[in-house]
Design an enzyme around this catalytic site. Structure first.
Site, mmCIF file in Angstrom:
data_model
loop_
_atom_site.group_PDB
_atom_site.id
_atom_site.type_symbol
_atom_site.label_atom_id
_atom_site.label_comp_id
_atom_site.label_asym_id
_atom_site.label_seq_id
_atom_site.Cartn_x
_atom_site.Cartn_y
_atom_site.Cartn_z
ATOM 1 N N HIS A 177 0.830 -1.204 0.000
ATOM 2 C CA HIS A 177 0.000 0.000 0.000
ATOM 3 C C HIS A 177 0.862 1.251 0.000
ATOM 4 O O HIS A 177 2.048 1.210 0.324
ATOM 5 C CB HIS A 177 -0.925 0.013 1.222
ATOM 6 C CG HIS A 177 -0.198 -0.013 2.529
ATOM 7 N ND1 HIS A 177 0.302 -1.163 3.092
ATOM 8 C CD2 HIS A 177 0.123 0.983 3.399
ATOM 9 C CE1 HIS A 177 0.893 -0.889 4.235
ATOM 10 N NE2 HIS A 177 0.805 0.426 4.450
ATOM 11 N N ARG A 197 9.800 -0.874 3.617
ATOM 12 C CA ARG A 197 9.669 -0.072 2.405
ATOM 13 C C ARG A 197 10.145 -0.875 1.200
ATOM 14 O O ARG A 197 11.221 -1.479 1.221
ATOM 15 C CB ARG A 197 10.477 1.222 2.519
ATOM 16 C CG ARG A 197 9.776 2.300 3.330
ATOM 17 C CD ARG A 197 10.525 3.627 3.258
ATOM 18 N NE ARG A 197 11.844 3.535 3.876
ATOM 19 C CZ ARG A 197 12.073 3.717 5.170
ATOM 20 N NH1 ARG A 197 11.057 3.999 5.990
ATOM 21 N NH2 ARG A 197 13.297 3.621 5.657
#
Length: 325
Positions: A177, A197
């Site tokens: 997301h 990340r």
């Protein structure tokens, strides 16, 4: 007797932030790019401090240590002791956030990172044409994903969704997301900041260095087999004096949207506490010992031992409480 508790927001300045929390909620916020307002938190990197009543200036940590079940409830305290399992933020994204994923509890704990992170987003405001990343496009496999990373074209596999105020996104652990620019969000989540990340849009910091990525861990935790299910439900149940819709109900928390036109009545039964975020309008919370006014943009916690109460006014609010297994 405990009473409706308000807290000083904990503001976080990050390069992708802005001034929309100030504009939307008429708040006095620090200078600079304010990316997050932590509304309810009990963490080493951010601590809620009571801003009203007899307990003013007491930290949440100290209050939980003193009041235990009276504050959070028998079910919540029994499951979590002196750990607050809930973390509530307002996020102001004026630039794209990194594409990321969060682990589940089992993976996080096995890697010494506390608990995992399941979260939910409620879109408070969004510029025309705003979008966010919600999972991968249908049919994307693990090998497709790895290949796209090596080829530098991950963006082609991301599922971008247009957003508007009132939209809801449930983001279980393992879901890729990213919040993109021009969105103001209420984020309700497990109390964790464990983030892997995957891609940061090739950005560099002031020293010309890219942010750290966590590719190997991300690939291990991404759920390629079960993509997230988009909830476009805008059906409200008329309760007389207010209407409601359930936004998310999962293993960790429940969130409802209440639109109060007259009065809402409730009760904290001693098992769990309840939090209200005033997204629009204002009102008053009446309880046995008094009344607490609540304005646009404020977040209020009702302790588990408070008992019966009512909320009167004209307001759109989010009702939030912890679920215990």
């Amino acid at each position: 007797m405990l009473y409706p508790l308000k807290f000083h927001p904990v503001y976080k300045s990050i390069l992708w932030g802005g001034r929309n929390i100030e504009k939307k909620f008429n708040r006095n916020i620090p200078d600079g790019k304010i990316a997050e307002s932590w509304e309810l938190c009990c963490r080493n990197d951010g601590m809620s401090i009571v801003s009203n009543g007899d307990l003013k200036d007491l930290t949440f940590e100290a209050m939980l240590e003193k009041y235990k079940e009276q504050l959070v409830g028998t079910d919540v305290y029994g499951a979590y002791k002196n750990f607050l399992p809930l973390f509530i933020k307002i996020i102001d994204a004026n630039d794209r956030l990194s594409v990321q994923v969060h682990p589940d509890d089992k993976y996080a704990k096995s890697h010494g990172e506390g608990n995992g992170k399941t979260e939910m987003w409620y879109i408070i405001d969004a510029k025309p044409g705003a979008k966010l990343v919600y999972g991968l496009k249908t049919g994307v496999t693990k090998s497709d994903f790895i290949h796209s990373l090596s080829g530098g074209n991950l963006g082609e596999l991301l599922n971008e969704i247009p957003v508007s105020p009132g939209d809801v996104f449930y983001i279980p652990s393992g879901t890729i997301h990213a919040i993109l620019d021009g969105i103001l969000i209420a984020e309700i989540q497990q109390n964790s900041n464990t983030t892997y990340r995957v891609f940061d849009w090739n950005r560099v910091d002031k020293n010309g260095k890219p942010r750290e990525l966590h590719i190997d861990k991300a690939i291990e935790v991404i759920n390629f087999d079960n993509p997230p299910v988009l909830n476009r439900n805008r059906n409200y149940v008329d309760k007389g004096g207010y209407n409601e819709r359930v936004l998310s109900e999962n293993d960790y928390f429940t969130v409802k949207e209440l639109n109060i036109s007259d009065e809402f009545t409730g009760e904290t039964d001693g098992r769990k506490f309840t939090v209200y975020m005033f997204i629009e309008g204002n009102g008053h919370i009446y309880y046995e010992k008094g009344c607490e006014p609540v304005s646009l943009g404020e977040t209020v916690m009702l302790p588990a031992s408070m008992g019966k109460y009512s909320i009167k006014g004209h307001a759109k609010i989010l009702e939030i409480y912890v679920n215990t297994k």
